[in-house]
Design an enzyme around this catalytic site. Structure first.
Site, PDB file in Angstrom:
ATOM      1  N   ASP A  82       0.810  -1.213   0.000  1.00  0.00           N
ATOM      2  CA  ASP A  82       0.000   0.000   0.000  1.00  0.00           C
ATOM      3  C   ASP A  82       0.848   1.269   0.000  1.00  0.00           C
ATOM      4  O   ASP A  82       2.081   1.210   0.119  1.00  0.00           O
ATOM      5  CB  ASP A  82      -0.953   0.000   1.215  1.00  0.00           C
ATOM      6  CG  ASP A  82      -0.235  -0.352   2.513  1.00  0.00           C
ATOM      7  OD1 ASP A  82       0.995  -0.231   2.567  1.00  0.00           O
ATOM      8  OD2 ASP A  82      -0.911  -0.750   3.474  1.00  0.00           O
ATOM      9  N   ASN A 153      -7.287  -1.983  14.241  1.00  0.00           N
ATOM     10  CA  ASN A 153      -8.690  -2.240  13.891  1.00  0.00           C
ATOM     11  C   ASN A 153      -8.815  -3.488  12.999  1.00  0.00           C
ATOM     12  O   ASN A 153      -9.868  -3.739  12.435  1.00  0.00           O
ATOM     13  CB  ASN A 153      -9.293  -1.025  13.179  1.00  0.00           C
ATOM     14  CG  ASN A 153      -8.521  -0.665  11.913  1.00  0.00           C
ATOM     15  OD1 ASN A 153      -7.663  -1.421  11.473  1.00  0.00           O
ATOM     16  ND2 ASN A 153      -8.816   0.482  11.340  1.00  0.00           N
ATOM     17  N   HIS A 155      -7.040  -4.097  10.244  1.00  0.00           N
ATOM     18  CA  HIS A 155      -6.758  -3.934   8.813  1.00  0.00           C
ATOM     19  C   HIS A 155      -5.502  -4.701   8.397  1.00  0.00           C
ATOM     20  O   HIS A 155      -4.577  -4.891   9.174  1.00  0.00           O
ATOM     21  CB  HIS A 155      -6.710  -2.459   8.388  1.00  0.00           C
ATOM     22  CG  HIS A 155      -5.493  -1.688   8.790  1.00  0.00           C
ATOM     23  ND1 HIS A 155      -5.535  -0.345   9.100  1.00  0.00           N
ATOM     24  CD2 HIS A 155      -4.192  -2.036   8.913  1.00  0.00           C
ATOM     25  CE1 HIS A 155      -4.323   0.078   9.380  1.00  0.00           C
ATOM     26  NE2 HIS A 155      -3.491  -0.922   9.285  1.00  0.00           N
ATOM     27  N   GLU A 160      -9.381  -1.534   5.281  1.00  0.00           N
ATOM     28  CA  GLU A 160      -9.972  -1.108   6.546  1.00  0.00           C
ATOM     29  C   GLU A 160     -11.263  -1.879   6.834  1.00  0.00           C
ATOM     30  O   GLU A 160     -11.807  -2.541   5.938  1.00  0.00           O
ATOM     31  CB  GLU A 160     -10.286   0.390   6.470  1.00  0.00           C
ATOM     32  CG  GLU A 160      -9.064   1.276   6.238  1.00  0.00           C
ATOM     33  CD  GLU A 160      -8.209   1.461   7.487  1.00  0.00           C
ATOM     34  OE1 GLU A 160      -8.173   0.561   8.346  1.00  0.00           O
ATOM     35  OE2 GLU A 160      -7.552   2.512   7.594  1.00  0.00           O
TER      36      GLU A 160
HETATM   37  C1  GLP Z   1      -0.076   0.649   8.368  1.00  0.00           C
HETATM   38  C2  GLP Z   1       0.218  -0.236   7.169  1.00  0.00           C
HETATM   39  C3  GLP Z   1      -0.095  -1.688   7.463  1.00  0.00           C
HETATM   40  C4  GLP Z   1       0.523  -2.075   8.773  1.00  0.00           C
HETATM   41  C5  GLP Z   1      -0.093  -1.259   9.875  1.00  0.00           C
HETATM   42  C6  GLP Z   1       0.435  -1.575  11.251  1.00  0.00           C
HETATM   43  O1  GLP Z   1      -1.355   1.089   8.428  1.00  0.00           O
HETATM   44  N1  GLP Z   1      -0.481   0.156   6.007  1.00  0.00           N
HETATM   45  O2  GLP Z   1       0.358  -2.491   6.404  1.00  0.00           O
HETATM   46  O3  GLP Z   1       0.363  -3.446   9.009  1.00  0.00           O
HETATM   47  O4  GLP Z   1       0.151   0.098   9.613  1.00  0.00           O
HETATM   48  O5  GLP Z   1       1.523  -0.740  11.562  1.00  0.00           O
HETATM   49  P1  GLP Z   1       2.564  -1.013  12.698  1.00  0.00           P
HETATM   50  O6  GLP Z   1       3.343  -2.189  12.256  1.00  0.00           O
HETATM   51  O7  GLP Z   1       3.393   0.230  12.751  1.00  0.00           O
HETATM   52  O8  GLP Z   1       1.804  -1.251  13.944  1.00  0.00           O
END
Ligand code: GLP
Length: 258
Positions: A82, A153, A155, A160
């Protein structure tokens, strides 16, 4: 929501580790094994890669394997999950920048094999870009392995709550909690983009192997829901319960409620 999904409760037991470093080393080794196996077969290794804090130590270990244990990335083709929309590729918070800093600048991956969704163009070109992103993944025979983190959440990528399980790469609206979690990096909530380009849940599910990495206490609640809760698109990661080729890699803190 009632549904007919069949859970893989036996197969989907998490692999847990004492700490994030061990979980990350294990994950990096899984990826390295795949790269080496594909090299033996004379084939590309098609990796689906993730951003966020969670995979940072995985990338650090992959860089170490490259420098100290001859792991070459010459056969690696990568597709990132993404990217924020809009954001310039040279913005220090863009995922293009993140991936260059955390991995690509430090290994011998070919530049033309790196794919991160671009998002520095106008809305009218997005649909075409998304179609082409899917086509490119298909062109390489699909993703051999998809590395995932998880949002608080539920995702995966930027799919989402409410995302269709059959979704493909597209422009999405970011959930308030996602924006809130990103606010410290951006300075303040106001500066966090409202949208992103994300590969779809369907695209993720098509990967031949999926590794979901979750670290730390703040992921414990959502991991309990994702693994044992109802399969619902309100918790996008819950769909992975139906799939035999998913491995959940957790540290003890993230596994606390499981
Ligand atoms: C972002 C990314 C996700 C990731 C998530 C969790 O939103 N788009 O791919 O898994 O954050 O982030 P973190 O690993 O910093 O908790």
């Amino acid at each position: 929501m009632h549904n007919n999904y069949i859970k893989n409760t036996i197969l989907n037991r998490p692999t847990t580790f004492t700490n994030g470093e061990q979980a990350s080393t294990y994950t990096a080794n899984k990826i390295a094994e795949l790269i080496r196996q594909k090299q033996k077969e004379g084939k590309p290794a098609v990796l689906g890669l993730a951003t966020g804090n969670t995979p940072k130590l995985v990338y650090k270990e992959l860089i170490r394997l490259h420098r100290e244990e001859d792991l070459s990335f010459h056969n690696v083709v990568s597709f990132n999950l993404d990217e924020y929309y809009p954001i310039g590729t040279d913005h220090h918070l863009s995922y293009t920048y993140f991936m260059a800093e955390q991995l690509f600048n430090h290994v011998d991956i070919k530049k033309q094999n790196v794919h991160v969704p671009h998002s520095d163009f106008s809305q009218d070109r997005i649909a075409q870009f998304c179609i082409e992103y899917e086509q490119k993944i298909a062109c390489f025979g699909g993703l051999d392995i998809q590395l995932l983190g998880i949002g608080r959440n539920g995702h995966i990528g930027f799919n989402e709550p409410g995302s269709d399980f059959d979704s493909k790469t597209r422009l999405v609206n970011l959930h308030p909690l996602t924006r809130e979690d990103a606010a410290p990096e951006f300075g303040e909530l106001h500066d966090v983009p409202h949208q992103a380009i994300s590969i779809g849940i369907h695209t993720i599910m098509q990967a031949k192997n999926i590794l979901l990495l979750a670290l730390g206490e703040r992921k414990s609640e959502i991991m309990s829901k994702a693994l044992h809760g109802e399969i619902t698109n309100q918790v996008p990661a819950s769909i992975l319960q139906t799939m035999p080729h998913v491995e959940y890699v957790l540290d003890n803190e993230a596994a606390r409620l499981i």
